[in-house]
Scaffold this active site. Structure first.
Site, PDB file in Angstrom:
ATOM      1  NE  ARG A   1      20.104  38.240  52.067  1.00 16.87           N
ATOM      2  CZ  ARG A   1      20.119  39.106  53.087  1.00 16.87           C
ATOM      3  NH1 ARG A   1      19.954  40.396  52.871  1.00 16.87           N
ATOM      4  NH2 ARG A   1      20.296  38.678  54.301  1.00 16.87           N
TER       5      ARG A   1
ATOM      6  CB  SER B   1      21.100  43.770  54.148  1.00 15.76           C
ATOM      7  OG  SER B   1      19.787  44.189  54.386  1.00 15.76           O
TER       8      SER B   1
ATOM      9  CG  ASP C   1      18.901  46.018  51.560  1.00 18.41           C
ATOM     10  OD1 ASP C   1      19.479  44.927  51.768  1.00 18.41           O
ATOM     11  OD2 ASP C   1      17.971  46.434  52.275  1.00 18.41           O
TER      12      ASP C   1
ATOM     13  CE  LYS D   1      18.317  47.627  55.283  1.00 17.94           C
ATOM     14  NZ  LYS D   1      17.394  46.484  55.296  1.00 17.94           N
TER      15      LYS D   1
ATOM     16  CG  HIS E   1      20.272  49.460  63.048  1.00 19.11           C
ATOM     17  ND1 HIS E   1      19.081  49.734  62.413  1.00 19.11           N
ATOM     18  CD2 HIS E   1      20.458  48.129  62.944  1.00 19.11           C
ATOM     19  CE1 HIS E   1      18.580  48.607  61.932  1.00 19.11           C
ATOM     20  NE2 HIS E   1      19.397  47.613  62.237  1.00 19.11           N
TER      21      HIS E   1
HETATM   22  N1  URA Z   1      17.570  43.011  58.428  1.00 14.76           N
HETATM   23  C1  URA Z   1      17.991  43.633  57.310  1.00 14.76           C
HETATM   24  O1  URA Z   1      17.776  44.831  57.140  1.00 14.76           O
HETATM   25  N2  URA Z   1      18.654  42.919  56.387  1.00 14.76           N
HETATM   26  C2  URA Z   1      18.901  41.609  56.530  1.00 14.76           C
HETATM   27  O2  URA Z   1      19.505  41.039  55.660  1.00 14.76           O
HETATM   28  C3  URA Z   1      18.453  40.972  57.692  1.00 14.76           C
HETATM   29  C4  URA Z   1      17.796  41.696  58.632  1.00 14.76           C
END
Ligand code: URA
Ligand code: CA
Length: 434
Positions: free
Chosen positions: A168, A183, A161, A187, A82
């Site tokens: 947020r 976050s 999320d 994923k 990632h």
């Molecule tokens: N990318 C994400 O997937 N989450 C965040 O909180 C910030 C950047």
């Protein structure tokens, strides 16, 4: 349990219990807890931070809020990569077939996303016929057969999320290490890999512009991954200037093809070898990073990595004549060089500014609905530290629009040339394993 008490505990700097974290995430996902209470808690987290244990639980509960991809039918250790995102970051296109060529199974779930260029899927779709609309069963059997496949993002991955991120975004709580780390990791973990290699970018074109912030984020994500039983490590890499030379979808596919044939830009090749050797070691296909790197390098030069790429494209409907002859990729109607206004050494090529210029050409998406022009973008001929003579082309603009004056101005503003000599920036700042 009351949400009020959870907010108060965090406000006062107490560590939240597993049950408190479960209560607020599950309640918020279901719609039982209102935005205003979760907003207050997020702001308390922003100021009070979270312990490693809290971060791991938060991530786990977010993973459990939606679908989790089951990759257990794929043999071997599934390793995912990632990137926190940058400009001209072509690494996934190269790494997936490259590490697969050493037998590491790559089961990649990818998105389109917003940004200066499209996501991995957009880029791959500049190969005619290539598609990611395959069933989970097809996906798994393709990975077992060819060691690499890409599937589009599932609809219901980490709904907690999605909801939290939107909140947020409007409550000034995006920029919090525990919230960003959980976050991103939620994923990745829901996508099913056994091991995860993170490429955390730092510099002007990165989400974390400051090196110390990037390190902190990397450590937070590595800790979460290892706490929840996924071997995780991070590479902190430079994104002060774009990676490689190409910025744009089809242009990056061409650059990936060249790199897979051992003819890619030095920085892009080096980063792929660094990330790739970590993936190979995590995947148990080499005993040391040095051995992994040597074997990956060999496969860039002996044709195996490129063969793997073609097998992968073909297996998902792609026309591989494009890989053999990249001039068949989508092409822009005009190519305009940008000559240097003075001679000297390139001191900076501000990555996010170059990204905005690519965006102005139509290479990226501003909203989910925007259409991407796969053909357009920018190809750099000079990188930081290179000498340049007056009038020599700094880059080539690939455009489909008639007026590119504004783009040219933007590009001139983003590239600084000085008389003194300048060293190329360090590509890999640090590797974080624990
Ligand atoms: N990318 C994400 O997937 N989450 C965040 O909180 C910030 C950047
Ligand atoms: Ca690139």
């Amino acid at each position: 349990m009351r949400m009020y008490d959870i907010i108060e505990n965090k406000r006062d700097g107490k560590e939240l219990t597993d049950e408190e974290i479960q209560f607020f995430i599950n309640g918020y996902t279901k719609g039982d807890i209102p935005d205003y209470q979760v907003s207050a808690l997020l702001m308390a987290i922003y100021f009070q931070d979270m312990t490693e244990k809290e971060r791991a639980i938060l991530t786990t509960v977010m993973v459990q809020s939606g679908d989790q991809i089951d990759l257990s039918e794929i043999s071997g250790i599934k390793v995912d990569k990632h990137s926190t995102g940058g400009v001209g970051d072509t690494t996934t296109l190269i790494l997936a077939p490259l590490v697969a060529s050493l037998g590491v199974p790559v089961a990649k779930m990818s998105g389109r996303g917003l940004g200066h260029t499209g996501g991995t899927i957009d880029k791959l779709e500049s190969v005619p016929g290539f598609h990611v609309e395959i069933t989970n069963d097809e996906f798994i059997s393709l990975v077992n057969q060819n060691k690499v496949a890409v599937i589009g993002q599932s609809g219901n991955l980490t709904p907690a999320d999605k909801k939290l991120y939107s909140l947020r975004d409007v409550t000034a709580t995006v920029n919090s290490i525990p919230l960003i780390a959980s976050s991103i990791m939620s994923k990745k973990i829901a996508a099913g890999a056994d091991a995860i290699v993170l490429d955390v970018k730092t510099g002007a074109g990165a989400f974390m512009k400051d090196l110390n912030d990037a390190k902190e984020l990397a450590k937070a994500m590595v800790s979460i991954g290892n706490h929840v039983g996924r071997k995780t490590m991070a590479v902190i890499s430079d994104m002060s200037q774009p990676l490689g030379n190409a910025i744009g979808n089809a242009l990056e596919v061409k650059e990936a093809i060249e790199t897979l044939q051992g003819k890619g830009p030095e920085d892009l090749t080096e980063l792929c070898l660094t990330l790739g050797s970590q993936m190979v070691v995590l995947g148990n296909k080499a005993n040391s990073l040095d051995e992994a790197k040597a074997r990956l390098e060999e496969n860039l030069h002996n044709g195996k990595a490129f063969e793997q790429f073609k097998t992968f494209l073909r297996s998902q409907g792609g026309d591989i004549s494009v890989a053999e002859d990249p001039t068949l990729l989508p092409k822009a109607s005009k190519m305009v060089e940008l000559p240097a206004k003075k001679g000297g050494t390139v001191a900076s090529i501000i990555a996010d500014q170059i990204g905005s210029a690519a965006m102005m050409l139509g290479a990226g998406r501003a909203t989910k609905e925007s259409e991407i022009d796969l053909a357009v973008g920018i190809v750099l001929h000079k990188k930081v530290g290179d000498k340049v003579e007056i009038g020599e082309p700094l880059l080539t603009i690939h455009a489909n629009q008639s007026d590119i004056q504004e783009v040219q101005n933007k590009l001139y503003e983003s590239i600084e040339i000085v008389e003194s000599s300048v060293k190329a920036p360090l590509l890999v700042h640090e590797i974080i394993t624990e």
